[in-house]
Design an enzyme around this catalytic site. Structure first.
Site, PDB file in Angstrom:
ATOM      1  CE  LYS A 106      -4.201  -2.144   1.447  1.00 20.93           C
ATOM      2  NZ  LYS A 106      -3.658  -3.521   1.556  1.00 20.93           N
ATOM      3  CG  ASP A 107       4.454   1.664   2.323  1.00 24.30           C
ATOM      4  OD1 ASP A 107       3.661   2.309   3.025  1.00 24.30           O
ATOM      5  OD2 ASP A 107       5.278   0.859   2.784  1.00 24.30           O
TER       6      ASP A 107
END
Ligand SMILES: *Cc1c(COP(=O)(O)O)cnc(C)c1O
Length: 495
Positions: free
Chosen positions: A112-113
């Site tokens: 998700k980064d």
């Protein structure tokens, strides 16, 4: 040429990319999609000589056409910098003739980064572009992973504040520690007495509270959302599929034009949808393998044409995929309904009212490039254990679901085509489950002892994200009841 965005649930009201990013969801409840998926206008040969940031620009400029070159490059360079522990940003590891695309080298060591490190920048530029003078307040309910990635992404980004609600006692000790130690003057973390659904419902209520909205506006604030249906999260995810193909080409692993498969461990259908977009843009991807855990609603959908969420919710060792409503699937449904908004809306209504919908035979024929399967808890464990025994490479539980599904696919089809398995989290993020899979003797060790043991057996350094929380101070200690969330937001904003 300007690319506009339309809702999956109606044909009017087209918006620019920056407006779609600010709004998140369309007013009719639909998801934004570009009117047309652009094709790459740069050859793979040329892309294979570029850095990650350069490829990101070549891909994203086709979608975010109301951003200037300078604005977009600024966003890209602020996102994909030293926060990542490798210059390549997304290294590919070849293990046992399979390519693992490691998407976990960012601030919170999970995929998700990739999107949440750029979304804050896209949002502040979008706000400026649309003469939004208010400060943007991101409000998120989290069951663990998204909250931390969003906090890390928005920390100290000017013109924004972020408030994260999580169920106190409902996330893992490491996940809680990651959040309550978050630095940044604009970050707020609140534990609530209740479960994830309570937190989620509370946030939805706050978003719908008109009185609060006016109050906020007067004080110079407005809400926005960072969840995975925002096109500002989808577009950055297309980049790594383009980049990986170009990279495999650069390293002589594939011939130019040779097709590959991708296997994606899936929850909300965001990551695999990005792969589908990359394919539509011209990346030579043959099949998209959709891997589920025991919450196998997508596997059932691909095999029967019926999406049915009426079933027991199972807690697994790959919690980021414990999902019964895959929100981003709506974008694919709309596409295979040949962009018939009304048809899509009817299916979504049926999902809302009856928990189930069934697509037509004609729609089903358009899914032939997708393959769905799932891995049981036992198969997931075994996959981690066997890969480690054979090669020394340690993968996390989510990645293991993908690897297990890939194995099933190979056994079923005997297909030997080169394949990219998408690795969505570092094994250090799910250390306990990973170590227990490797050997049951680890079951009575402490969390950080396990971290050190993992480092020892895998010959990899403990990531900074984990080292940081080992001795970090708790800086967030707010707690409230689920029915006090609105008051909490008012208190934080001083309104
Ligand atoms: C969110 C997440 C997924 C699922 O991704 P979707 O885009 O929701 O399908 C898989 N693995 C990990 C580690 C995640 O955090």
């Amino acid at each position: 040429m300007e690319l506009l965005y339309k809702s999956t649930r109606s044909d009017h009201a087209k918006v620019t990319a920056s407006q779609a990013i600010l709004k998140g969801l369309a007013e009719d409840g639909g998801l934004y999609l570009p009117e047309k998926i652009p094709t790459l206008n740069c050859s793979m040969e040329a892309l294979s000589k570029m850095t990650y940031q350069e490829v990101a620009y070549e891909v994203m400029k086709l979608y975010l056409t109301d951003f200037t070159e300078e604005e977009l490059k600024q966003c890209i360079n602020s996102a994909y910098d030293e926060k990542f522990d490798t210059k390549e940003i997304v290294p590919i590891r070849k293990v046992n003739q399979t390519y693992y695309l490691e998407l976990f080298h960012g601030a919170t060591i999970a995929f998700k980064d990739m999107a949440l490190s750029i979304l804050p920048h896209l949002m502040t530029v979008s706000a400026k572009k649309n003469q939004v003078k208010n400060e943007i307040v991101i409000l998120t309910a989290t069951s663990g992973d998204t909250g931390k990635a969003a906090l890390a992404g928005f920390a100290d980004v000017e013109g924004t504040k972020i408030i994260v609600f999580y169920p106190k006692g409902g996330v893992s000790p490491i996940q809680e520690k990651q959040m309550v130690t978050q630095k940044g003057k604009n970050t707020y973390v609140v534990g609530i007495h209740g479960n994830f659904d309570d937190a989620q419902n509370g946030v939805k209520e706050i978003f719908g509270n008109q009185k609060l909205k006016e109050q906020m506006n007067q004080a110079g604030f407005q809400f926005s959302s960072a969840n995975s249906i925002n096109i500002g999260r989808l577009v950055p995810q297309i980049v790594y599929y383009v980049y990986s193909y170009a990279k495999l080409l650069a390293e002589g692993e594939i011939e130019n034009g040779e097709t590959i498969h991708v296997v994606v461990p899936t929850g909300n259908f965001g990551n695999i949808l990005a792969a589908f977009f990359a394919k539509e843009m011209g990346v030579p991807i043959a099949r998209l393998l959709c891997a589920s855990n025991e919450n196998k609603v997508l596997y059932d959908f691909f095999s029967t044409g019926s999406y049915n969420k009426n079933r027991e919710f199972i807690l697994t060792s790959s919690p980021s995929m414990d999902i019964l409503i895959s929100s981003n699937l709506e974008r694919l449904i709309y596409k295979i309904a040949r962009e018939d908004a009304k048809a899509n809306q009817e299916l979504m209504l049926s999902l809302k009212e009856n928990g189930i919908y069934t697509i037509t035979e004609e729609m089903k024929t358009q899914l032939k490039d997708f393959y769905g399967n799932y891995a049981t808890e036992e198969e997931t464990e075994k996959t981690i254990q066997q890969l480690y025994e054979k090669t020394g490479y340690v993968i996390d539980t989510h990645t293991a679901v993908a690897a297990a599904v890939y194995k099933k696919y190979q056994e079923e089809t005997k297909d030997q085509k080169k394949t990219l398995v998408v690795s969505t989290a570092s094994p250090y993020k799910f250390t306990r489950s990973v170590m227990n899979s490797i050997d049951k003797k680890y079951s009575n060790m402490e969390d950080f002892e396990l971290v050190d043991e993992l480092s020892r057996i895998s010959h990899t350094a403990v990531p900074k994200a984990i080292e940081e929380i080992r001795n970090a101070n708790v800086v967030h200690d707010r707690v409230c009841n689920a029915n006090q969330m609105t008051e909490m937001v008012q208190e934080i904003l001083g309104i």
